[in-house]
Every structure is written in structure tokens, then in C-alpha cells.
Design a protein around this motif. Sequence first.
Motif, PDB file in Angstrom:
ATOM      1  N   PHE A  63      11.883 138.724 -41.889  1.00  0.00           N
ATOM      2  CA  PHE A  63      12.871 138.122 -42.771  1.00  0.00           C
ATOM      3  C   PHE A  63      12.192 137.582 -44.025  1.00  0.00           C
ATOM      4  N   ILE A  64      11.063 136.915 -43.842  1.00  0.00           N
ATOM      5  CA  ILE A  64      10.310 136.397 -44.983  1.00  0.00           C
ATOM      6  C   ILE A  64       9.821 137.543 -45.860  1.00  0.00           C
ATOM      7  N   GLU A  65       9.304 138.600 -45.224  1.00  0.00           N
ATOM      8  CA  GLU A  65       8.808 139.740 -46.003  1.00  0.00           C
ATOM      9  C   GLU A  65       9.930 140.385 -46.801  1.00  0.00           C
ATOM     10  N   LEU A  66      11.106 140.532 -46.177  1.00  0.00           N
ATOM     11  CA  LEU A  66      12.247 141.109 -46.888  1.00  0.00           C
ATOM     12  C   LEU A  66      12.653 140.228 -48.068  1.00  0.00           C
ATOM     13  N   THR A  67      12.737 138.925 -47.837  1.00  0.00           N
ATOM     14  CA  THR A  67      13.119 138.008 -48.914  1.00  0.00           C
ATOM     15  C   THR A  67      12.128 138.078 -50.074  1.00  0.00           C
ATOM     16  N   ASP A  68      10.848 138.136 -49.748  1.00  0.00           N
ATOM     17  CA  ASP A  68       9.819 138.237 -50.799  1.00  0.00           C
ATOM     18  C   ASP A  68       9.943 139.555 -51.563  1.00  0.00           C
ATOM     19  N   ASP A  69      10.229 140.638 -50.838  1.00  0.00           N
ATOM     20  CA  ASP A  69      10.355 141.942 -51.492  1.00  0.00           C
ATOM     21  C   ASP A  69      11.594 142.005 -52.384  1.00  0.00           C
ATOM     22  N   ILE A  70      12.673 141.342 -51.957  1.00  0.00           N
ATOM     23  CA  ILE A  70      13.862 141.256 -52.815  1.00  0.00           C
ATOM     24  C   ILE A  70      13.526 140.481 -54.075  1.00  0.00           C
ATOM     25  N   GLY A  90      23.321 127.518 -42.570  1.00  0.00           N
ATOM     26  CA  GLY A  90      23.822 127.747 -43.915  1.00  0.00           C
ATOM     27  C   GLY A  90      22.753 127.686 -44.986  1.00  0.00           C
ATOM     28  N   SER A  91      21.778 126.789 -44.824  1.00  0.00           N
ATOM     29  CA  SER A  91      20.753 126.638 -45.856  1.00  0.00           C
ATOM     30  C   SER A  91      19.899 127.896 -45.978  1.00  0.00           C
ATOM     31  N   ILE A  92      19.553 128.514 -44.842  1.00  0.00           N
ATOM     32  CA  ILE A  92      18.749 129.742 -44.863  1.00  0.00           C
ATOM     33  C   ILE A  92      19.559 130.878 -45.460  1.00  0.00           C
ATOM     34  N   TYR A  93      20.791 130.973 -45.031  1.00  0.00           N
ATOM     35  CA  TYR A  93      21.689 132.030 -45.505  1.00  0.00           C
ATOM     36  C   TYR A  93      21.918 131.929 -47.016  1.00  0.00           C
ATOM     37  N   GLN A  94      22.159 130.710 -47.486  1.00  0.00           N
ATOM     38  CA  GLN A  94      22.433 130.528 -48.913  1.00  0.00           C
ATOM     39  C   GLN A  94      21.203 130.866 -49.759  1.00  0.00           C
ATOM     40  N   GLU A  95      20.033 130.480 -49.296  1.00  0.00           N
ATOM     41  CA  GLU A  95      18.811 130.771 -50.043  1.00  0.00           C
ATOM     42  C   GLU A  95      18.577 132.283 -50.147  1.00  0.00           C
ATOM     43  N   PHE A  96      18.861 132.999 -49.050  1.00  0.00           N
ATOM     44  CA  PHE A  96      18.707 134.451 -49.068  1.00  0.00           C
ATOM     45  C   PHE A  96      19.631 135.082 -50.106  1.00  0.00           C
ATOM     46  N   THR A  99      18.513 134.455 -53.653  1.00  0.00           N
ATOM     47  CA  THR A  99      17.399 135.333 -54.019  1.00  0.00           C
ATOM     48  C   THR A  99      17.910 136.719 -54.384  1.00  0.00           C
ATOM     49  N   ALA A 100      18.847 137.236 -53.581  1.00  0.00           N
ATOM     50  CA  ALA A 100      19.413 138.563 -53.849  1.00  0.00           C
ATOM     51  C   ALA A 100      20.181 138.571 -55.167  1.00  0.00           C
ATOM     52  N   SER A 101      20.934 137.516 -55.427  1.00  0.00           N
ATOM     53  CA  SER A 101      21.703 137.441 -56.663  1.00  0.00           C
ATOM     54  C   SER A 101      20.781 137.425 -57.879  1.00  0.00           C
ATOM     55  N   ASP A 102      19.727 136.614 -57.815  1.00  0.00           N
ATOM     56  CA  ASP A 102      18.784 136.528 -58.929  1.00  0.00           C
ATOM     57  C   ASP A 102      18.087 137.866 -59.180  1.00  0.00           C
ATOM     58  N   ALA A 103      17.893 138.639 -58.111  1.00  0.00           N
ATOM     59  CA  ALA A 103      17.192 139.923 -58.240  1.00  0.00           C
ATOM     60  C   ALA A 103      18.132 141.068 -58.576  1.00  0.00           C
ATOM     61  N   GLY A 104      19.451 140.796 -58.612  1.00  0.00           N
ATOM     62  CA  GLY A 104      20.419 141.850 -58.880  1.00  0.00           C
ATOM     63  C   GLY A 104      20.611 142.796 -57.705  1.00  0.00           C
ATOM     64  N   THR A 105      20.409 142.294 -56.496  1.00  0.00           N
ATOM     65  CA  THR A 105      20.482 143.116 -55.285  1.00  0.00           C
ATOM     66  C   THR A 105      21.843 142.975 -54.619  1.00  0.00           C
ATOM     67  N   ILE A 106      22.451 144.089 -54.264  1.00  0.00           N
ATOM     68  CA  ILE A 106      23.731 144.113 -53.549  1.00  0.00           C
ATOM     69  C   ILE A 106      23.462 143.941 -52.050  1.00  0.00           C
ATOM     70  N   ILE A 107      24.292 143.132 -51.386  1.00  0.00           N
ATOM     71  CA  ILE A 107      24.225 142.979 -49.926  1.00  0.00           C
ATOM     72  C   ILE A 107      25.448 143.648 -49.321  1.00  0.00           C
ATOM     73  N   ASN A 108      25.214 144.561 -48.403  1.00  0.00           N
ATOM     74  CA  ASN A 108      26.308 145.203 -47.671  1.00  0.00           C
ATOM     75  C   ASN A 108      26.284 144.763 -46.208  1.00  0.00           C
ATOM     76  N   LYS A 118      28.185 141.163 -54.205  1.00  0.00           N
ATOM     77  CA  LYS A 118      27.503 141.626 -55.414  1.00  0.00           C
ATOM     78  C   LYS A 118      26.743 140.485 -56.093  1.00  0.00           C
ATOM     79  N   PRO A 119      25.777 140.826 -56.927  1.00  0.00           N
ATOM     80  CA  PRO A 119      24.997 139.784 -57.615  1.00  0.00           C
ATOM     81  C   PRO A 119      25.843 138.839 -58.462  1.00  0.00           C
ATOM     82  N   ASP A 120      27.001 139.323 -58.965  1.00  0.00           N
ATOM     83  CA  ASP A 120      27.842 138.451 -59.791  1.00  0.00           C
ATOM     84  C   ASP A 120      28.695 137.506 -58.952  1.00  0.00           C
ATOM     85  N   GLY A 121      28.556 137.557 -57.615  1.00  0.00           N
ATOM     86  CA  GLY A 121      29.286 136.653 -56.735  1.00  0.00           C
ATOM     87  C   GLY A 121      30.507 137.259 -56.083  1.00  0.00           C
ATOM     88  N   THR A 122      30.883 138.472 -56.477  1.00  0.00           N
ATOM     89  CA  THR A 122      32.029 139.129 -55.851  1.00  0.00           C
ATOM     90  C   THR A 122      31.779 139.284 -54.349  1.00  0.00           C
TER      91      THR A 122
END
Length: 250
Positions: A63-70, A90-96, A99-108, A118-122
Amino acid sequence: MRETSETSENVAAYIRASTDKQNSGHQRDDINDWADQNNIDPTGINWYVDLSQSGSDPGREQFIELTDDIDAGEYDRIIVWEISRLARLGSIYQEFFETASDAGTIINITNDWTDTVKPDGTGKLIADISAAVAEEERRKLISRVNSGVKRAKKEGKWLGEVPVGFERNAEGYLRPTLTPDEGDDGYLEIRAALEAIENGSSYRQEAKGLNTTRQTLSRIHQDEDRRQWYLDATAKTDDRIAEALDTIPE
């Protein structure tokens, strides 16, 4: 370890199972199916897998490696089976997600109330609600389990590993095993072995005629309280053991 392959879009997937008994294969299958249905080559997914890991633990290696790579901008898209696989707190989830939003990464998410954040919060609001509901349900489950454990202890029922030479009956109470099944050691056999050890026999010698190991015999013999369970049929510190020993016919 992370499994890698190439694809036209940089895609990763995260899998987590809480115990080594949980089968994580269904998560991988669902993610592969979702990817295939959404024109993403499953063979091009980089997999990050944490097994026997709690979702409340922020120190999961993969999980840490994935977060760092994002954070390093390596991925356009991350796929998970459920939001709860990412985190139970919630704190771990929100931080993840930050990080994805700042990197422009989509979560499915393949199996939840929303399938895309989406990174814009959608989609983030629905994901937040889903995560909050899951966290509350988990808190209630833990509370029910703890209440059940406390109730069982109050009623004198035995929880956890059963001591050698004993068994747990259908009502959950501990009882000495007086007629052991083949391959098991009964209470009287353990008592006889301990009596022989008291008279100078070795742990190794007495273990030869038992299924119980010499190490277990040694632990019992060197523990004053446990030793008395067998040699004197008494228990000074555990009423559940004392009640069980009272059932031995005179």
C-alpha cells in the motif's frame, strides 16, 4: 512482490486480504473482468498485493509502495475491488485519495456504490459515503463480537485454544477428555505422563507414548498453575478450569 507488465495506459490494481485464510482470487478476477469490459488490457495491470494485512494499518508495504508510486506520477489509473480494500480508517483512505487527486490519477472501484473517482472530485462524495457506511458497519460488527466474547466469558464458556487433555462441549464449556478419539491424548494420559515426570522420567520419554510433544509436556510441567490441573485436579486462577475438573468422576 509487485507483478509488472506493460500496457498503453499506466494502470495498477490493489488487493488486500485481512487474513491468510481469505481468498483474494475473487478480487483479482473482478478487477480483470472490469478492466476487460472497460477496454483496459488486464495483462497490462501492475498488481500491488497485501495479504494478511488489516485495512486499519497504514504501514502495509505494498500500500505504501503504491501510494509513493502514485505520488511520483507513475499511474493514470488505479483499480480496486472495494474502497474498504484501500483502508478501514477514514484518515488513511482520505490521504490516499488526496495523493491520487494531486497526481491526476483516476480511481476505479469494481464493487461499490460508485465505480469512478476522478481527480477533480467527481464521484468522491459517493465514495466518502460508501466508506463511512462500511466503517460504521465494521464498528458495529466489532462491538457485537466483543459483546459476544464478554457474554461467553461471563457464562464460563471457553474461548480460544483448548488445553491438551480437554475438549469443548457443544455448549462451549470445557471438559476433561476421558475417552479420547484416536490420535488425541486424554486428560488421564497427560496426568500419568506428568506423574512419571515428577518421579524422574524425562519429557522425551513420556512423549513417546503420546501425541503431545515433549515441548508441550515441558510447558505444562513448568507452569505451576497448569501442572496442578492435572496432578491435583485443581485450578486456583481459572474458574472455568475448576468447574471442568469438578466433572471428573471420583
